[in-house]
Design an enzyme around this catalytic site. Structure first.
Site, PDB file in Angstrom:
ATOM      1  CD1 TRP A  93      89.649  49.815  44.827  1.00 17.65           C
ATOM      2  CD2 TRP A  93      89.030  48.116  46.148  1.00 17.65           C
ATOM      3  NE1 TRP A  93      89.003  48.900  44.045  1.00 17.65           N
ATOM      4  CE2 TRP A  93      88.616  47.838  44.821  1.00 17.65           C
ATOM      5  CE3 TRP A  93      88.748  47.175  47.150  1.00 17.65           C
ATOM      6  CZ2 TRP A  93      87.932  46.670  44.485  1.00 17.65           C
ATOM      7  CZ3 TRP A  93      88.074  46.014  46.814  1.00 17.65           C
ATOM      8  CH2 TRP A  93      87.676  45.764  45.486  1.00 17.65           C
ATOM      9  CD  GLN A  97      84.124  46.013  41.862  1.00 14.35           C
ATOM     10  OE1 GLN A  97      84.340  46.025  43.064  1.00 14.35           O
ATOM     11  NE2 GLN A  97      83.990  47.137  41.164  1.00 14.35           N
ATOM     12  CG  HIS A 112      79.602  52.038  50.509  1.00 16.66           C
ATOM     13  ND1 HIS A 112      78.822  52.054  49.375  1.00 16.66           N
ATOM     14  CD2 HIS A 112      80.839  51.645  50.113  1.00 16.66           C
ATOM     15  CE1 HIS A 112      79.563  51.699  48.327  1.00 16.66           C
ATOM     16  NE2 HIS A 112      80.797  51.444  48.762  1.00 16.66           N
ATOM     17  CG  ASP A 164      84.495  52.214  49.873  1.00 16.96           C
ATOM     18  OD1 ASP A 164      83.982  51.136  49.563  1.00 16.96           O
ATOM     19  OD2 ASP A 164      84.983  53.004  49.037  1.00 16.96           O
ATOM     20  CD  GLU A 175      84.295  54.419  43.765  1.00 13.19           C
ATOM     21  OE1 GLU A 175      85.203  54.371  44.614  1.00 13.19           O
ATOM     22  OE2 GLU A 175      83.608  53.431  43.446  1.00 13.19           O
ATOM     23  CG  HIS A 232      83.397  46.844  49.038  1.00 12.10           C
ATOM     24  ND1 HIS A 232      82.741  46.387  47.913  1.00 12.10           N
ATOM     25  CD2 HIS A 232      83.251  48.198  49.019  1.00 12.10           C
ATOM     26  CE1 HIS A 232      82.239  47.412  47.236  1.00 12.10           C
ATOM     27  NE2 HIS A 232      82.538  48.527  47.895  1.00 12.10           N
ATOM     28  CG  HIS A 236      79.650  50.944  44.084  1.00 12.08           C
ATOM     29  ND1 HIS A 236      78.891  50.101  44.862  1.00 12.08           N
ATOM     30  CD2 HIS A 236      80.926  50.907  44.596  1.00 12.08           C
ATOM     31  CE1 HIS A 236      79.665  49.564  45.801  1.00 12.08           C
ATOM     32  NE2 HIS A 236      80.892  50.035  45.663  1.00 12.08           N
TER      33      HIS A 236
END
Length: 425
Positions: A314, A151, A56, A308, A212, A58, A209
């Site tokens: 983030w 997203q 996982h 992640d 979350e 991005h 996802h």
């Protein structure tokens, strides 16, 4: 004659073995291999493991920290907002350059397989174009798997569904989603039915996802379990994050976990990011947002640790080291029994490989000759030290080397050099 021979390494299960490599494959594993090779790596006393796997990530956003500005609140929602601005101004070349730099980091640390979610929200799909280019550029040393990730929501974004289909048609190979970000719980559930049907029709895997959030009433994982079975996707679906389970009522969870196990869904918590982003609205006691790892494992649910984010809207830290991820997960999940600690190492290697469906993986004859030599005595020692990767071998080729990190001491009556490995017993 073999192309490469790794001598005397300690495997994760404690066996000491030689590993012979011919071309891109492991030709033989045995206690002693008496044969010549074009190159010999002496791994005596060192841990030899299969490569690390991140299920996982991005990659389209990585190494963009501070663009267009820093996430001041540190929340998930501000991160999504910042990324929404950045994806409209970032060029394909910029995203490719950042992703390739991250892949360099990953390769140096023995992270040789990555599943990356790619934002399919913008109509231009520059994110997809960029990540497809990266996948092609790194294919000789990193197995990069891409997830079509809406997203801003499959239904909430104006062209969310249409753009996800376009991304799959371009060559993205996993179906993603974000049901808790749709406008209503009902639309979230409907999006899961739609996404699972798309995956079933195309013969693809699914990675959602899912929940979350700190909201204990966000229960889309229950719907995902139902849709997985309805569409015949058992063993091909992962629920990522699942942070709402941290806050759920125990009685409800006692019903939920068997449903997840029955559906053959894997779970991918992301401990570094989950404990940073979740609980931001709490005072004290403050929730940390990690899902119920040990409870799921007790029911046979595959659970793997994910990275992640690294240096993006983030998360302001990160190194591409899956041992950092496992180290944090081990602490937050309180997995400190020796067997549990060893399992944390397996979670970022074999378990993650199985979750993403990685073929020809592992330390076995005939498998892909990708492995890592670590300056550690065993898996638990590797978690404690996060040590140097003495050699990284990808598909039969040594692609990275790092010297041992011994310290030089100048202390009366003490050794001249120091390695912080656990003492032998």
């Amino acid at each position: 004659m073999f192309d490469l021979l790794v001598k005397g390494g300690t495997l994760p299960d404690g066996r000491v073995a030689d590993i012979a490599i011919a071309g891109e494959r492991i030709a033989e594993i045995a206690p002693k291999i008496a044969a010549e090779a074009r190159e010999v790596i002496d791994a005596t006393g060192d841990l030899v493991a299969p490569p690390f796997v991140d299920p996982h990530f991005h990659l389209d956003a990585t190494l963009s920290y501070g663009l267009p500005r820093v996430n001041g609140s540190g929340t998930l929602l501000e991160g999504i907002s910042l990324w929404g601005e950045l994806r409209e101004i970032a060029t394909v070349d910029e995203m490719v350059a950042r992703a390739l730099q991250y892949c360099d980091w990953a390769a140096s640390l023995g992270l040789l397989a990555i599943r990356s979610h790619v934002d399919t929200t913008p109509d231009h799909l520059n994110t997809v174009t960029a990540m497809l280019e990266v996948r092609e550029k790194v294919k000789d040393y990193i197995d990069l798997q891409l997830v079509a990730f809406p997203q801003d929501g499959l239904y909430r974004a104006p062209n969310g569904r249409e753009n996800l289909i376009r991304a799959l048609d371009m060559g993205v190979e996993v179906v993603g989603g974000i049901p808790h970000f749709e406008r209503t719980m009902a639309e979230g559930a409907a999006s899961l039915a739609d996404l699972c049907e798309i995956a079933a029709t195309r013969g693809l895997r699914v990675d959602i996802h899912c929940d979350e959030t700190d909201d204990p009433m966000s229960r889309h994982i229950e719907t995902l379990a139902y849709e997985t079975q309805r569409c015949g996707l058992q063993g091909r679906v992962a629920g990522s994050h699942l942070t709402s389970m941290h806050s759920m009522d125990n009685y409800y969870v006692s019903k939920l976990l068997p449903l997840i196990a029955e559906a053959g869904i894997a779970a991918i918590p992301n401990p570094l990011i989950n404990i940073v982003l979740q609980g931001r609205h709490d005072t004290f006691p403050k929730r940390r947002g990690l899902t119920r790892v040990k409870e799921m494992q007790a029911l046979g649910i595959p659970v793997g640790w994910g990275q992640d984010c690294v240096l993006d809207p983030w998360y302001s830290l990160g190194t591409a080291d899956m041992l950092d991820v496992a180290f944090m997960g081990m602490h937050v999940a309180q997995m400190t029994h020796p067997e549990e600690m060893a399992r944390c190492f397996t979670m970022v290697t074999e378990t993650n490989a199985a979750i993403i469906g990685l073929e020809d993986y592992g330390l076995k004859k005939g498998a892909k000759a990708s492995l890592v030599v670590l300056d550690a005595a065993g898996p638990v020692d590797a978690l404690r030290l996060r040590p140097a990767r003495l050699a990284v071998i990808a598909k039969g080729k040594v692609i990275a080397r790092t010297p041992r990190a011994d310290a030089a001491l100048s202390l009366p009556g003490r050794p001249a050099s120091l390695n912080r490995r656990a003492p032998r017993r």
